[in-house]
Design an enzyme around this catalytic site. Structure first.
Site, PDB file in Angstrom:
ATOM      1  N   ARG A 179       1.273  -1.291   0.559  1.00 50.30           N
ATOM      2  CA  ARG A 179       0.516  -0.010  -0.246  1.00 50.30           C
ATOM      3  C   ARG A 179       0.608   0.969  -0.648  1.00 50.30           C
ATOM      4  O   ARG A 179       1.588   1.389   0.006  1.00 50.30           O
ATOM      5  CB  ARG A 179      -1.075   0.473   0.965  1.00 50.30           C
ATOM      6  CG  ARG A 179      -1.753   1.029   1.392  1.00 50.30           C
ATOM      7  CD  ARG A 179      -3.173   1.050   2.079  1.00 50.30           C
ATOM      8  NE  ARG A 179      -2.355   1.271   2.938  1.00 50.30           N
ATOM      9  CZ  ARG A 179      -2.480   0.749   4.581  1.00 50.30           C
ATOM     10  NH1 ARG A 179      -4.498   1.132   4.436  1.00 50.30           N
ATOM     11  NH2 ARG A 179      -1.873   1.289   6.495  1.00 50.30           N
ATOM     12  N   THR A 232      -0.603   6.951  -1.158  1.00 52.93           N
ATOM     13  CA  THR A 232      -2.137   7.670  -1.163  1.00 52.93           C
ATOM     14  C   THR A 232      -2.807   6.175  -0.963  1.00 52.93           C
ATOM     15  O   THR A 232      -4.074   6.337  -1.200  1.00 52.93           O
ATOM     16  CB  THR A 232      -2.231   7.393  -3.324  1.00 52.93           C
ATOM     17  OG1 THR A 232      -1.040   5.835  -3.806  1.00 52.93           O
ATOM     18  CG2 THR A 232      -1.275   8.644  -4.438  1.00 52.93           C
ATOM     19  N   ASP A 258       0.167  -2.549  12.904  1.00 52.49           N
ATOM     20  CA  ASP A 258       0.699  -3.668  11.646  1.00 52.49           C
ATOM     21  C   ASP A 258       0.701  -5.028  11.577  1.00 52.49           C
ATOM     22  O   ASP A 258       2.013  -5.830  12.408  1.00 52.49           O
ATOM     23  CB  ASP A 258       1.755  -2.552  10.942  1.00 52.49           C
ATOM     24  CG  ASP A 258       2.432  -4.078   9.447  1.00 52.49           C
ATOM     25  OD1 ASP A 258       2.411  -4.174   9.480  1.00 52.49           O
ATOM     26  OD2 ASP A 258       2.168  -2.204   8.578  1.00 52.49           O
ATOM     27  N   ASP A 268       4.268  -6.214  10.129  1.00 52.87           N
ATOM     28  CA  ASP A 268       5.570  -6.194  11.471  1.00 52.87           C
ATOM     29  C   ASP A 268       5.292  -7.504  12.214  1.00 52.87           C
ATOM     30  O   ASP A 268       6.553  -7.558  13.179  1.00 52.87           O
ATOM     31  CB  ASP A 268       5.653  -4.550  11.588  1.00 52.87           C
ATOM     32  CG  ASP A 268       5.796  -3.916  10.316  1.00 52.87           C
ATOM     33  OD1 ASP A 268       6.863  -4.177   9.584  1.00 52.87           O
ATOM     34  OD2 ASP A 268       4.895  -2.635  10.676  1.00 52.87           O
TER      35      ASP A 268
END
Length: 209
Positions: A104, A108, A200, A203
């Site tokens: 991603r 944006t 995340d 992660d």
């Protein structure tokens, strides 16, 4: 409109609660995701077709139920989706695994493809697209479209946690794809992360930042 199935099984919710805790380490996080994926696919596969088959037990002949219809394919969205594959394979060992690599764009929030490889007979399979987080829905929608572009249409989306925004995106872009989640969270923050979420997932799976 695609259906959304939220699994409220106590074992799933208990394990997910531990995963959400910021103090849960990488090893335990991976193990819990593996376990939840296996518990979830048990429910995802609830409506798979069966057929009557005659076998012989040590006692006598009998008619039993066995899976029929399309074989299964598992398509993790890299990289966090890898954390769900082993749990599903443990339950469906004959499933084939493809991979879709997306990231991603931090500015944006749009998905960018860098890899896509599916089983050669993917169009003949019931495909489970897996990714722990359904946030904006951009990556999942793009992954599903990549799969459809290769002639596949029997697709289910399996996520650990979803935000309403992501669910709405999938329902808008792919109304034929049902969604299976362990939790429907509140919303997205300004950075596109699910609230309350678990951070995340990639992660936390792999110990990166």
């Amino acid at each position: 409109m695609s259906k959304v199935h939220v699994f409220d099984h106590p074992l799933i919710q208990h394990k997910l609660s531990i995963m959400r805790d910021k103090n849960t380490g990488n090893k335990q996080f991976r193990e819990l995701l593996d376990e939840i994926a296996m518990l979830m696919v048990y429910e995802v596969a609830r409506d798979l077709p069966t057929e009557d088959v005659e076998i012989e037990t040590p006692i006598c002949k009998t008619t039993v139920k066995m899976l029929s219809g399309k074989p299964i394919g598992i398509i993790p969205i890299l990289r966090a989706g890898l954390g769900m594959v082993d749990g599903i394979i443990n339950l469906i060992p004959n499933a084939k695994v493809g991979h879709i690599g997306l990231y991603r764009d931090p500015e944006t929030l749009q998905p960018v493809e860098y890899y896509c490889k599916l089983p050669v007979d993917a169009e003949q399979r019931e495909l489970f697209v897996v990714d722990p987080m359904l946030a904006t829905g951009g990556s999942a929608s793009a992954a599903i479209q990549f799969i459809k572009d290769r002639g596949c249409h029997n697709i289910r989306l399996v996520n650990l946690i979803a935000a309403p925004e992501g669910v709405q995106r999938i329902q808008r872009d792919h109304p034929d794809v049902n969604i299976y989640v362990a939790a429907m969270d509140e919303k997205l923050n300004d950075h596109g992360y699910i609230i309350p979420g678990l951070g995340d997932a990639g992660d936390r799976l792999f110990g990166t930042k």
